[in-house]
Design an enzyme around this catalytic site. Structure first.
Site, PDB file in Angstrom:
ATOM      1  N   HIS A 238       0.812  -1.218   0.000  1.00 58.72           N
ATOM      2  CA  HIS A 238       0.000   0.000   0.000  1.00 58.72           C
ATOM      3  C   HIS A 238       0.847   1.270   0.000  1.00 58.72           C
ATOM      4  O   HIS A 238       0.372   2.332  -0.397  1.00 58.72           O
ATOM      5  CB  HIS A 238      -0.941  -0.017   1.206  1.00 58.72           C
ATOM      6  CG  HIS A 238      -2.168   0.827   1.050  1.00 58.72           C
ATOM      7  ND1 HIS A 238      -2.281   1.864   0.135  1.00 58.72           N
ATOM      8  CD2 HIS A 238      -3.374   0.800   1.704  1.00 58.72           C
ATOM      9  CE1 HIS A 238      -3.467   2.416   0.238  1.00 58.72           C
ATOM     10  NE2 HIS A 238      -4.153   1.788   1.176  1.00 58.72           N
TER      11      HIS A 238
ATOM     12  N   ASP B 275     -10.525  -8.546 -17.181  1.00 64.31           N
ATOM     13  CA  ASP B 275     -10.745  -9.705 -18.060  1.00 64.31           C
ATOM     14  C   ASP B 275      -9.415 -10.156 -18.662  1.00 64.31           C
ATOM     15  O   ASP B 275      -8.856  -9.476 -19.516  1.00 64.31           O
ATOM     16  CB  ASP B 275     -11.744  -9.315 -19.150  1.00 64.31           C
ATOM     17  CG  ASP B 275     -12.065 -10.460 -20.097  1.00 64.31           C
ATOM     18  OD1 ASP B 275     -11.465 -11.545 -19.970  1.00 64.31           O
ATOM     19  OD2 ASP B 275     -12.914 -10.259 -20.989  1.00 64.31           O
TER      20      ASP B 275
END
Length: 445
Positions: free
Chosen positions: A171, A385
């Site tokens: 992070h 995808d």
């Protein structure tokens, strides 16, 4: 309207076996610059010295017969790391609490795995996921954020021909808005397309403190408070609560119509969760409580930050009140606090925040009686995808983060009945979770 969010499992927990190959380091496909890059003063704050897990599940696509998702994604990963070459480096500690990235092409950690389980056996794909630590194995050397791989990726083939893609990101290097840019680039390459997104932009100097620093705003989210309860719960548990259109409409009917119509679903739902959670905690009425709303600030700057900026660019909009007021005033009271807190976030607020970081030594955000919430419903994780279609589930894998377990996430979700809604991932001490679940229902009844 009851929420039917039963905390007791209806069947024995799913157990399965995962066979993993040895973790490997994947480096950029072609040589990239070796250099030291400075992270921003927003990147360096203590509260984000954590790794955040994301998981995607994909079903079998008969048109991809003979195509291996592991090889496809691994090959695409090395190519995606060319423009995103700092992700293949290592975060180092600089002087005065500042962080640097050693761009050395050392690589990100990649794990190939197979599991003897089908998607159907998971039932509803929602957090907490059974055997999650097997689907995203924390390999030795991948822990922590300093001197460790910035990304850990595990692709696990499933017995049905589907697969899971799990990723853990450092992070301090990026936030949700940044990691999704990388994931889309990776997925487009894996699917055989040229990346259509704007190229990645570093520009961390845009969020470096001013010289001299000028803290011009009130930052209630970083006030350092002492917990007077002397009770540190350790038995935190996680649960997901589904809110479909019917539940959201029921919550909206608790509000005056003009307020409901002018408020976003995130604001309405977050107000409701905050109020129910505070009631469940049964705090002293005079205790201060905080709702910290993670706010993407990329478009708050004038001019806006470059579209390809993938560094941390968020603020924690802090709504503050007492437990007594929050639990006795109408719901619109909490809603108004949250809307006002979010409305204060602008360009100057972010520069003031960077200045606060360097003057206060990169403090941790307030954890006493605080809850932190992040909305990922518009982030686009489910749309990633790799060539097998969109994800059945895509997004943050679990509630809680690092040493601060009171972190909730809103995730877009379609339940087993085909209803689109929001899954709220909640982390609470085990006894409080049962009270909280009851409060969700009781407040509407």
């Amino acid at each position: 309207m009851a929420f039917s969010n039963n905390l007791e499992p209806s069947s024995p927990p799913l157990v399965f076996t995962v066979h993993r190959k040895e973790p490997e380091l994947v480096a950029p496909a072609t040589p990239t610059p070796h250099e030291i890059k400075q992270l921003s003063d927003i990147d360096a704050q203590s509260g984000i010295h954590v790794n955040i897990p994301v998981i995607q599940f994909y079903s079998n696509d008969p048109s991809n017969e003979g195509k291996d998702p592991v090889k496809t994604i691994r090959d695409a990963l090395s190519r995606a790391l060319v423009p995103y070459y700092p992700l293949a480096g290592r975060v180092r500690e600089g002087s005065g609490g500042k962080l640097l990235v050693d761009c050395n092409e050392e690589g990100v950690m990649f794990i190939e795995a197979d599991a003897d389980v089908t998607l159907e056996q998971f039932g509803e794909l929602k957090s907490p996921f059974p055997c999650f630590e097997e689907l995203l194995y924390e390999a030795p050397g991948s822990e922590g954020v300093i001197n460790s791989p910035i990304l850990l990726i595990q692709v696990t083939r499933l017995k049905c021909g589907g697969f899971s893609f799990a990723l853990s990101f450092n992070h301090t290097m990026t936030d949700g808005g940044g990691v999704i840019l990388f994931m889309y680039t990776l997925a487009q390459i894996a699917a055989g397309h040229e990346p259509s997104l704007p190229p990645p932009v570093w520009r961390r100097e845009l969020l470096i403190a001013r010289d001299p620093p000028q803290v011009t705003q009130s930052h209630h989210e970083y006030e350092q408070l002492t917990d007077t309860s002397n009770v540190v719960p350790t038995d935190f548990t996680q649960h997901s609560f589904f809110f479909g259109p019917a539940q959201i409409d029921t919550i909206r009917r608790l509000l005056p119509n003009h307020i409901s119509q002018s408020s976003s679903t995130f604001e309405v739902l977050t107000s409701y969760i905050w109020r129910c959670r505070t009631k469940a905690l049964q705090l002293d009425p005079e205790e201060d409580v905080r709702m910290l709303c993670v706010t993407n600030t990329r478009d708050k700057f004038n001019p806006p930050l470059p579209v390809g900026y993938y560094g941390n660019c968020f603020a924690l909009a802090a709504a503050v009140t007492t437990a007594g007021k929050l639990t006795t005033e109408p719901l619109e009271y909490a809603l108004d606090l949250i809307k006002n807190a979010i409305g204060k976030i602008n360009d100057e607020y972010m520069h003031s925040l960077a200045d606060l970081m360097v003057t206060k030594g990169f403090p941790l955000f307030t954890i006493v009686n605080s809850i932190l919430v992040l909305d990922t419903t518009e982030a686009g994780f489910r749309d990633v995808d790799f060539g097998w279609g969109k994800a059945l589930y895509g997004g943050i894998a679990k509630a809680g983060a690092g040493a601060f377990p009171s972190v909730n996430f809103h995730v877009p979700y379609k339940n087993s009945e085909g209803v689109e809604g929001i899954l709220v991932l909640v982390s609470l001490p085990s006894p409080i979770m049962k009270i909280f679940a009851k409060e969700l229902d009781d407040m509407l009844n």
